[in-house]
Scaffold this active site. Structure first.
Site, mmCIF file in Angstrom:
data_model
loop_
_atom_site.group_PDB
_atom_site.id
_atom_site.type_symbol
_atom_site.label_atom_id
_atom_site.label_comp_id
_atom_site.label_asym_id
_atom_site.label_seq_id
_atom_site.Cartn_x
_atom_site.Cartn_y
_atom_site.Cartn_z
ATOM 1 N N CYS A 172 34.626 -34.652 -69.773
ATOM 2 C CA CYS A 172 34.619 -36.057 -70.341
ATOM 3 C C CYS A 172 34.433 -35.985 -72.014
ATOM 4 C CB CYS A 172 33.949 -37.148 -69.483
ATOM 5 S SG CYS A 172 34.370 -38.870 -70.159
ATOM 6 N N ASP A 235 44.237 -39.629 -64.054
ATOM 7 C CA ASP A 235 43.179 -39.665 -64.963
ATOM 8 C C ASP A 235 43.752 -40.967 -65.406
ATOM 9 O OD1 ASP A 235 41.423 -40.228 -67.266
ATOM 10 O OD2 ASP A 235 40.947 -37.986 -66.892
ATOM 11 N N HIS A 268 39.969 -38.963 -63.104
ATOM 12 C CA HIS A 268 38.973 -38.415 -64.127
ATOM 13 C C HIS A 268 37.527 -38.362 -63.384
ATOM 14 C CE1 HIS A 268 37.504 -38.476 -68.284
ATOM 15 N NE2 HIS A 268 36.261 -39.157 -67.664
#
Length: 299
Positions: A172, A235, A268
């Protein structure tokens, strides 16, 4: 349960760091649970044992004078072992990142995971995402690159570390840092980015665009080593068109050893086994890609 669409969370209360190698911190000063703001109550996180490893906290000076804490996991023995820097999500250094470091150590690497955010406050124990984001916003590009430089410098003084072979991986927030660091440091031979932002979103304001620089999409020409990305097509925070733009930039720059795999339907945080976003098959495939790249470039 907290469900997040961007950086997304049975908290093992008995997770303890080994005290071997502890320097500059007390065990009580280190948060050893899973990030509170993202932990899924039903999660069954992977916990890698310490058998055959040396693990613990260290600290070393950053360029700004801050005594930077870091978690280290490496194989027992003299080495020297290739070094892998592990860059956290926005939640900082917590049980998941420490476990990633141990997984790398089990594969033969000396993994170092710096605590990039603790100059301000440790975000890992916080439940308020706005507070977490406010902490992370203060970790600017130059500070983070300085912390990585300090990590490389510290590792170069360890007899068990082979700093002629260095990799980096991040998740991330840390995924974006992987691209940035691989463009900045010639010492980094290989990197694996997990769903880090690549380019500004279509609706980004000029201030947001400027605050995010340097964007990975602008750094393709500057990569010093091979970098691969593991990204999800579902995502919500990283549009597929930015992934396509990054892939095109890598190809235009002649970066034939670098590239991105887009996992169809993966959200994600699909590697984060303590979150509801975890996808075991995609996580395992991405990890196999990581190990293959590091085997080729670092050993």
């Amino acid at each position: 349960m907290t469900v997040l669409i961007r950086p997304e969370g049975n908290e093992p209360s008995d997770f303890n760091l080994s005290r071997r190698g502890l320097a500059g911190l007390t065990a009580g000063a280190v948060f050893t649970g899973y990030a509170v703001a993202a932990l899924a109550q039903e999660a069954q996180p992977i916990v890698t044992d310490e058998t055959g490893l040396e693990t613990g906290m260290v600290s070393y000076p950053a360029p700004d004078g801050f005594d930077l804490p870091a978690y280290v996991a490496r194989p027992e023995g003299d080495g020297p072992f290739p070094v892998v820097i592990v860059v956290s999500e926005i939640f900082g250094l917590h049980a998941y990142i420490m476990d990633v470091a141990r997984r790398l150590a089990k594969a033969g690497y000396a993994a170092v995971a710096p605590a990039f955010f603790v100059r301000v406050e440790d975000p890992a124990p916080l439940a308020d995402m706005r507070a977490v984001q406010a902490i992370v916003a203060q970790a600017g590009y130059e500070q983070v690159m300085g912390d990585i430089a300090a990590t490389l410098e510290w590792a170069s003084g360890q007899l068990w570390a082979n700093t002629d072979r260095v990799g980096i991986t991040g998740f991330c927030w840390g995924g974006k840092v992987v691209w940035q660091a691989a463009a900045r440091f010639a010492a980094i031979d290989a990197g694996v980015a997990w769903y880090g932002r690549l380019a500004p979103s279509a609706g980004a304001t000029p201030e947001q665009i400027e605050a995010g620089r340097p964007w990975p999409v602008d750094l393709a020409d500057d990569l010093k080593g091979a970098v691969i990305g593991n990204y999800g097509s579902a995502d919500g925070g990283i549009p597929n068109d930015t992934v396509a733009a990054m892939q095109a930039a890598l190809e235009a720059a002649g970066q034939t050893e670098s590239g991105i795999k887009l996992y169809e339907g993966a959200p994600h945080g699909f590697h984060a086994d303590y979150r509801p976003s975890y996808r075991s098959a995609e996580a395992a495939d991405g990890w196999a890609r990581l190990l293959a790249l590091f085997e080729a470039k670092l050993k």
